[in-house]
Design an enzyme around this catalytic site. Structure first.
Site, PDB file in Angstrom:
ATOM      1  N   ASN A   7      21.799  19.048 -10.408  1.00 48.22           N
ATOM      2  CA  ASN A   7      22.742  19.699  -9.813  1.00 48.22           C
ATOM      3  C   ASN A   7      23.026  19.001  -8.264  1.00 48.22           C
ATOM      4  O   ASN A   7      22.495  19.221  -7.515  1.00 48.22           O
ATOM      5  CB  ASN A   7      22.744  21.153  -9.785  1.00 48.22           C
ATOM      6  CG  ASN A   7      24.042  22.028  -9.105  1.00 48.22           C
ATOM      7  OD1 ASN A   7      25.000  21.282  -8.836  1.00 48.22           O
ATOM      8  ND2 ASN A   7      23.855  23.105  -9.338  1.00 48.22           N
ATOM      9  N   ARG A  94      24.991  18.711 -14.135  1.00 51.86           N
ATOM     10  CA  ARG A  94      26.044  19.979 -14.012  1.00 51.86           C
ATOM     11  C   ARG A  94      27.186  19.138 -13.456  1.00 51.86           C
ATOM     12  O   ARG A  94      26.968  18.780 -12.429  1.00 51.86           O
ATOM     13  CB  ARG A  94      25.630  20.855 -13.124  1.00 51.86           C
ATOM     14  CG  ARG A  94      26.566  21.827 -12.813  1.00 51.86           C
ATOM     15  CD  ARG A  94      26.121  23.120 -11.836  1.00 51.86           C
ATOM     16  NE  ARG A  94      27.170  24.045 -11.801  1.00 51.86           N
ATOM     17  CZ  ARG A  94      27.781  24.407 -10.528  1.00 51.86           C
ATOM     18  NH1 ARG A  94      27.067  24.248  -9.527  1.00 51.86           N
ATOM     19  NH2 ARG A  94      28.640  25.198 -10.658  1.00 51.86           N
ATOM     20  N   HIS A 183      31.308  28.855 -13.890  1.00 54.24           N
ATOM     21  CA  HIS A 183      30.220  29.807 -14.103  1.00 54.24           C
ATOM     22  C   HIS A 183      29.791  29.719 -16.057  1.00 54.24           C
ATOM     23  O   HIS A 183      29.264  30.635 -16.558  1.00 54.24           O
ATOM     24  CB  HIS A 183      30.012  31.118 -13.671  1.00 54.24           C
ATOM     25  CG  HIS A 183      30.069  31.423 -12.159  1.00 54.24           C
ATOM     26  ND1 HIS A 183      30.583  32.329 -11.726  1.00 54.24           N
ATOM     27  CD2 HIS A 183      29.162  30.628 -11.606  1.00 54.24           C
ATOM     28  CE1 HIS A 183      30.525  31.938 -10.348  1.00 54.24           C
ATOM     29  NE2 HIS A 183      29.767  31.049 -10.167  1.00 54.24           N
ATOM     30  N   GLY A 211      26.517  36.102  -8.390  1.00 48.13           N
ATOM     31  CA  GLY A 211      25.408  35.319  -7.196  1.00 48.13           C
ATOM     32  C   GLY A 211      26.182  35.255  -6.182  1.00 48.13           C
ATOM     33  O   GLY A 211      26.887  35.978  -5.763  1.00 48.13           O
ATOM     34  N   ARG A 243      33.857  34.571  -0.197  1.00 51.14           N
ATOM     35  CA  ARG A 243      35.157  34.597  -0.910  1.00 51.14           C
ATOM     36  C   ARG A 243      35.749  35.658  -0.944  1.00 51.14           C
ATOM     37  O   ARG A 243      35.150  36.728  -1.397  1.00 51.14           O
ATOM     38  CB  ARG A 243      35.030  33.606  -2.032  1.00 51.14           C
ATOM     39  CG  ARG A 243      34.535  32.221  -2.000  1.00 51.14           C
ATOM     40  CD  ARG A 243      35.027  31.569  -3.365  1.00 51.14           C
ATOM     41  NE  ARG A 243      34.052  30.308  -3.346  1.00 51.14           N
ATOM     42  CZ  ARG A 243      33.373  30.175  -4.341  1.00 51.14           C
ATOM     43  NH1 ARG A 243      32.883  30.854  -5.245  1.00 51.14           N
ATOM     44  NH2 ARG A 243      32.757  28.997  -4.289  1.00 51.14           N
ATOM     45  N   GLY A 334      23.297  40.533  -9.667  1.00 53.05           N
ATOM     46  CA  GLY A 334      23.222  41.054 -11.030  1.00 53.05           C
ATOM     47  C   GLY A 334      21.768  41.549 -11.725  1.00 53.05           C
ATOM     48  O   GLY A 334      21.379  42.682 -12.141  1.00 53.05           O
ATOM     49  N   GLU A 388      20.581  28.525 -15.826  1.00 54.90           N
ATOM     50  CA  GLU A 388      21.677  27.595 -16.012  1.00 54.90           C
ATOM     51  C   GLU A 388      20.899  26.234 -16.375  1.00 54.90           C
ATOM     52  O   GLU A 388      21.459  25.484 -17.327  1.00 54.90           O
ATOM     53  CB  GLU A 388      22.436  27.579 -14.922  1.00 54.90           C
ATOM     54  CG  GLU A 388      23.634  28.657 -14.965  1.00 54.90           C
ATOM     55  CD  GLU A 388      24.368  28.834 -13.627  1.00 54.90           C
ATOM     56  OE1 GLU A 388      25.351  28.489 -13.490  1.00 54.90           O
ATOM     57  OE2 GLU A 388      23.695  29.498 -12.672  1.00 54.90           O
TER      58      GLU A 388
HETATM   59  P1  ADP Z   1      23.959  31.104  -6.231  1.00 58.37           P
HETATM   60  O1  ADP Z   1      23.245  30.502  -7.638  1.00 58.37           O
HETATM   61  O2  ADP Z   1      25.347  31.513  -6.589  1.00 58.37           O
HETATM   62  O3  ADP Z   1      23.704  30.446  -5.162  1.00 58.37           O
HETATM   63  P2  ADP Z   1      22.332  33.597  -6.896  1.00 58.37           P
HETATM   64  O4  ADP Z   1      22.359  33.833  -8.202  1.00 58.37           O
HETATM   65  O5  ADP Z   1      20.982  32.875  -6.389  1.00 58.37           O
HETATM   66  O6  ADP Z   1      23.228  32.576  -6.077  1.00 58.37           O
HETATM   67  O7  ADP Z   1      22.466  34.841  -5.896  1.00 58.37           O
HETATM   68  C1  ADP Z   1      22.362  35.012  -4.408  1.00 58.37           C
HETATM   69  C2  ADP Z   1      22.776  36.436  -4.077  1.00 58.37           C
HETATM   70  O8  ADP Z   1      21.706  37.164  -4.705  1.00 58.37           O
HETATM   71  C3  ADP Z   1      22.755  36.700  -2.753  1.00 58.37           C
HETATM   72  O9  ADP Z   1      23.771  37.285  -2.313  1.00 58.37           O
HETATM   73  C4  ADP Z   1      21.275  37.409  -2.598  1.00 58.37           C
HETATM   74  O10 ADP Z   1      21.494  38.437  -1.435  1.00 58.37           O
HETATM   75  C5  ADP Z   1      21.191  38.227  -3.655  1.00 58.37           C
HETATM   76  N1  ADP Z   1      19.898  38.463  -4.218  1.00 58.37           N
HETATM   77  C6  ADP Z   1      18.771  37.723  -4.453  1.00 58.37           C
HETATM   78  N2  ADP Z   1      17.660  38.708  -4.474  1.00 58.37           N
HETATM   79  C7  ADP Z   1      18.146  39.775  -4.344  1.00 58.37           C
HETATM   80  C8  ADP Z   1      17.666  41.234  -4.355  1.00 58.37           C
HETATM   81  N3  ADP Z   1      16.261  41.234  -4.526  1.00 58.37           N
HETATM   82  N4  ADP Z   1      18.077  42.029  -3.843  1.00 58.37           N
HETATM   83  C9  ADP Z   1      19.536  42.170  -3.859  1.00 58.37           C
HETATM   84  N5  ADP Z   1      20.153  40.793  -3.889  1.00 58.37           N
HETATM   85  C10 ADP Z   1      19.397  39.891  -4.061  1.00 58.37           C
END
Ligand code: ADP
Length: 401
Positions: A7, A94, A183, A211, A243, A334, A388
């Site tokens: 990526n 990716r 996504h 995320g 966003r 999630g 992913e």
């Molecule tokens: P991306 O791949 O889009 O950068 P991620 O899927 O890693 O993002 O998600 C990032 C988000 O997940 C952040 O907002 C972070 O705060 C949240 N996050 C990660 N761990 C936790 C947790 N234990 N509790 C709540 N939120 C979490």
């Protein structure tokens, strides 16, 4: 067979070396600040079921040098997991935007590279970086087959009534303005995991990827994406880390014309200063949930807005699919934030969606798909960890094997 998954960002390279037969990650890492001062690689690897990690400060003037350094780590005495560079027969990249030209995973040829370049106006931040990654990987691994896995591809089944905007047709035909969705790799992966887990091949599902970026997808009984919440770009739909998600476009004209804000500034506000950050002061859900529990008014409002938006889309997609068998939460928030899932599923019993508050908490942060609905819920509620990189590796393997 080992597949290297890449990526590429404009100054970074995220990589994983995956054995596609076992799904095991042999090594992974991140090269950062490529082309800048203070570049480094954080590399971790698994040997004899033990995990190791090392940070290497190394000058990385460009992506090709970064690839060569990563390759040295993958074969090195201490950090290595393969014998030689040539063991890597395929590299899966990716690529964010394939538009209507690429609806499937592609072996990268000069023609594919030209198309990715031609699509830069549609993905000005991502496609150029993806292309730099591809060109550098070709130089560093000349014997490997390079494969592009597009973020937009899974959404190619969305029907025209859903992907078109109600603006003059010329803008679609000549300027390619339509909803594409992103996504895709994650939505497809978690849907297939859920379908396997539930042992149901004709699953109708709503996937909710939360995320830093966030989007939802309605997937029909044939496993096809028929609606998704991101559109022409990634700004549409759900509230995200920074966003805004859906807003009335007249706000943009108001900011530009009445408030005399330059367009760049408006763009920056909607992309970088809005969402959770704009409402609650942090784009990290962990901070915002702490503030929520401490009774912070803005954090409470942020959670209410964030989950209200998800709920609106659950309702819309239940209608689009004419009923749904499962809703699936995935990605950082999630998978890990029980509060988001609880609020998003609250008061949805009219749609047959009832959460088990106990299971929602006790099964937080799962390693495998888990169910968190109450016994009397008609709709299954699942948390499915996304992967992913594994999906990119599997799709790469599909085209090279
Ligand atoms: P991306 O791949 O889009 O950068 P991620 O899927 O890693 O993002 O998600 C990032 C988000 O997940 C952040 O907002 C972070 O705060 C949240 N996050 C990660 N761990 C936790 C947790 N234990 N509790 C709540 N939120 C979490």
């Amino acid at each position: 067979m080992e597949i290297l998954v890449i990526n590429a960002g404009s100054s970074s390279l995220k990589y994983q070396l995956i054995n596609v037969e076992t799904g095991n990650v042999l090594a992974k890492g991140l090269a950062e600040r490529i082309g800048m001062d203070g570049s480094n690689i954080v590399h971790s690897w698994t040997k004899d079921e033990k995990e190791y990690k090392k940070e290497i400060n190394i000058d990385l003037p460009d992506h090709t040098v970064a690839f060569n350094a990563i390759s040295d780590l993958l074969v090195g005495d201490e950090t290595g997991v393969i014998r030689e560079r040539e063991d890597i027969k395929a590299i899966g990249h990716r690529v964010v935007h394939g538009a209507e030209a690429y609806t499937q995973t592609q072996v990268i040829t000069d023609e594919v590279k030209k198309a990715i370049e031609e699509l830069i106006p549609l993905a000005p931040l991502h496609n150029p970086a993806n292309l730099i990654g591809i060109n550098a990987a070709e130089k560093a691994f000349p014997n490997a087959t390079q494969v592009a896995v597009f973020d937009t591809a899974f959404h190619h089944t969305i029907p025209e009534k859903a992907f078109r905007y109600a603006i003059p047709e010329k803008f679609y035909r000549e300027d390619r303005i339509r909803a594409y969705g992103f996504h895709g790799t994650s939505h497809k992966y978690v849907y297939e995991q859920a379908s396997k887990y539930l042992n149901k091949t004709d699953l109708k599902a709503i996937t909710i990827h939360l995320g830093n970026g966030a989007s939802m997808c309605a997937i029909n009984e044939k496993g096809e994406s028929v609606e998704t919440s991101m559109g022409f770009g990634p700004l549409a739909g759900l509230i995200m880390g920074t966003r805004s998600g859906d807003i009335d476009p007249s706000i943009i004209f108001h900011m530009a014309e009445e408030m005399n804000m330059p367009l760049d500034e408006v763009k920056n506000i909607l992309n970088k200063q809005s969402g959770m950050l704009g409402i609650a002061g942090s784009n990290d859900a962990r901070d915002v949930s702490k503030l929520y529990h401490a009774g912070d008014r803005n954090a409470i409002l942020c959670y209410e807005m964030y989950t209200h938006r998800i709920k609106k889309y659950i309702g819309a997609y239940t209608a689009v699919l004419n009923g749904v068998d499962a809703i699936i939460f995935t990605a950082g928030i999630g998978e890990n934030d029980a509060l988001t899932r609880q609020l998003a599923c609250q008061n949805l019993s009219a749609l047959g969606i009832i959460l088990s508050e106990e299971a929602n908490i006790s099964k937080n942060h799962p390693k495998q798909p888990v169910e968190i609905q109450a016994e009397n819920s008609r709709v299954k509620i699942l948390v499915v960890p996304t992967n992913e990189e594994l999906e990119i590796a599997l799709q790469t393997w599909e085209v090279v094997k």
